[in-house]
Design a protein around this motif. Structure first.
Motif, short mmCIF file in Angstrom:
data_model
loop_
_atom_site.label_atom_id
_atom_site.label_comp_id
_atom_site.label_asym_id
_atom_site.label_seq_id
_atom_site.Cartn_x
_atom_site.Cartn_y
_atom_site.Cartn_z
N ASN A 116 0.75 -1.11 0.01
CA ASN A 116 -0.14 -0.20 -0.09
C ASN A 116 0.85 1.10 0.03
N THR A 189 5.61 -5.43 7.45
CA THR A 189 4.50 -4.51 7.15
C THR A 189 3.63 -5.40 6.50
N SER A 191 -0.63 -7.91 6.79
CA SER A 191 -1.89 -8.21 7.56
C SER A 191 -1.52 -9.06 8.61
N SER A 214 -2.04 -4.86 10.23
CA SER A 214 -3.27 -4.00 9.90
C SER A 214 -3.93 -3.65 11.05
N HIS A 244 -6.71 2.18 0.94
CA HIS A 244 -5.58 1.05 1.16
C HIS A 244 -4.55 1.66 2.44
N THR A 245 -5.10 1.71 3.49
CA THR A 245 -4.26 2.64 4.45
C THR A 245 -4.79 1.83 5.93
N CYS A 246 -3.70 1.26 6.55
CA CYS A 246 -4.05 0.37 7.74
C CYS A 246 -4.46 1.31 8.84
N ASP A 329 -9.34 -7.03 9.44
CA ASP A 329 -8.42 -6.13 8.75
C ASP A 329 -8.64 -6.23 7.29
N PHE A 331 -8.63 -4.13 3.42
CA PHE A 331 -8.40 -3.08 2.62
C PHE A 331 -9.56 -2.67 1.63
N HIS A 355 -7.83 -5.72 17.00
CA HIS A 355 -6.73 -4.91 16.61
C HIS A 355 -6.76 -3.59 17.51
N SER A 402 -2.52 -6.02 15.92
CA SER A 402 -2.01 -5.12 14.91
C SER A 402 -0.50 -5.25 15.20
#
Length: 479
Positions: A116, A189, A191, A214, A244-246, A329, A331, A355, A402
């Protein structure tokens, strides 16, 4: 090159790199930053995300990366200094012992990059690893090798030995082989599911890891929040990078007193957004979650087409608190909204989620600060969302599913070191080497304990200890 050979080459180069002063390592960072900044649009063009404009990439990846590099140039040397332990805290019996603590490099750091933000996230991690004195091997996200090759090329042009910054192909198989080969630390970095897989493999070689995984982030809107500006901020953060940002907002709690003004403003903003890409795997995961939420009373105003490659934003209302949607989690452009009577209900529900990456709070600063303190997450923003987390001064990381550990900031830099301790005993007086009876040792040590820790008995204990140790007389137990 085979992963084992990559590691060997990196380890060999890193031994020399570790002896280079931090100030000299930072010269490579400065030269690389200047070179990249001279052609920013071309650098942004190396990122392959099709849904982005060059302006988006400059804002989301190039500028934050260069800011992080400059932050290291200014602050890393001080953070990586060897420090001497404070003598005022030295135990009495260690008089003459000096202690130094050096943040020493780990060796070879493996960075497994996300798709991402393929340049910014992996780029900061790679640069921090190098500044800390490590070699780094980066496994790029699928289709995103070019941007990291451009970053590496800038370092090589600045004179960095190529074995210190290595870039592999983007396959999962390569990542698996590198993890199995046993680097000295892994930064992932990705999921939560990917994190579990990497952890299992890393356990075989006892390789320490940082898991930046995520989230399913909460936003809380308080009575007194500016409804129009808050709606604009949440909509912007939700849609950033095509959602598409955690740390994009996924679950929204709104206090009842502001709901009538805020919800229409949010719906108006979301309606202005273009449909966003949703890949086949995400669509397959999302459908049963939406069906289960609908069975529990959830509603939304637009259709989600399981066959379409894009989706308009889905604002879901009245989803059950225990809906699996809130614990997954994804996207995907999905935002769940719930009205609450007061914020303690919101923080309670938020803290039950598996999370715990980030959260955002909107409202009067004093009240918002109380809410932020009650949230059990890694990063909280007040009256903002997502954007502030690009601040190079602060670490980034989450809790629970997370992940753990941090990247970025000084704390992220120190994650890539270990504390190497050196103790130097310069004292000539070493009573522990004398041959005493166990009974005498017991009396001396008992007097020492009372002297240091027994409050009103300290004065009598001091007389007894001096009598036994200095004058070498029999210890007299204090009354």
């Amino acid at each position: 090159m085979e992963p084992a050979l990559l590691l060997d080459a990196a380890r060999s180069a890193q031994r020399d790199w570790a002896t280079v002063p931090v100030t000299e390592r930072l010269q490579f960072v400065r030269h690389a930053r200047h070179a990249l900044a001279r052609a920013p649009v071309e650098f942004a063009g190396t990122v392959a995300r099709a849904e982005r404009s060059a302006a988006d990439t400059l804002a989301m990846e190039v500028l934050p990366l260069l800011e992080a590099m400059r932050f290291l140039e200014r602050r890393a040397a001080r953070a990586l200094r060897t420090r001497r332990a404070d003598r005022s805290d030295r135990p009495l019996w260690l008089r003459g012992v000096t202690a130094t603590i050096e943040p020493a490099p780990l060796g070879v750091v493996l960075v497994i990059a996300p798709g991402n933000y393929p340049l910014f996230i992996a780029g900061v991690q790679a640069v921090q690893a190098l500044v800390a004195g490590n070699a780094v091997i980066v496994k790029p996200a699928p289709g995103e090798r070019a941007c990291l090759a451009a970053l590496r090329g800038a370092f090589l042009l600045a004179g960095l030995p190529d074995a210190l910054f290595q870039l592999t192909d983007d396959s999962v198989e390569t990542a698996s082989k590198l993890v199995a080969a046993g680097p000295d630390k892994i930064l992932l970095t990705g999921s939560s599911a990917t994190g579990r897989n990497v952890l299992r493999a890393a356990a075989e070689t006892l390789t320490p890891t940082v898991m930046e995984l995520s989230g399913n982030d909460v936003s809380i809107v308080l009575n007194g929040a500016n409804p129009v500006r808050t709606a604009a901020t949440i909509s912007f953060a939700f849609a950033l990078n095509a959602s598409h940002t955690c740390i994009a907002p996924r679950r929204l709690f709104v206090e009842r007193g502001v709901a009538d003004a805020f919800i229409p403003a949010l719906e108006e903003r979301l309606a202005e957004l273009a449909p966003m890409p949703v890949d086949a795997r995400t669509r397959a995961r999302l459908m049963p979650l939406l069906s289960a939420a609908a069975s529990g009373g959830a509603t939304w105003s637009v259709n989600f087409d399981t066959r379409a490659e894009t989706s308009p934003p889905l604002l879901i209302k009245n989803a059950p608190d225990d809906a699996a949607l809130h614990a997954t989690d994804l996207f995907a452009p999905v935002l769940s909204l719930r009205v609450v009577d007061a914020w303690p209900e919101a923080t309670h529900l938020a803290n039950l989620q598996p999370h715990a990456l980030g959260a955002s709070v909107f409202g009067p600063r004093g009240e918002a600060a109380k809410v932020a303190a009650a949230l059990d997450v890694g990063v909280v923003t007040i009256n903002d969302a997502v954007v502030a987390t690009a601040d190079p001064r602060v670490p980034f990381g989450g809790k629970r599913q997370s992940g753990f550990g941090v990247t970025r900031g000084i704390e992220g830099l120190l994650e890539l070191t270990y504390p190497k301790v050196t103790l130097d005993n310069r004292a000539s007086f070493r009573p522990q080497l004398k041959r005493n009876s166990k009974r005498d040792e017991e009396k001396i040590l008992a007097s020492l304990v009372r002297l240091l820790h027994a409050g009103e008995h300290r004065r009598r204990s001091l007389r007894a200890l001096l009598s036994a140790v200095v004058r070498k007389k029999k210890v007299v137990e204090p009354d």
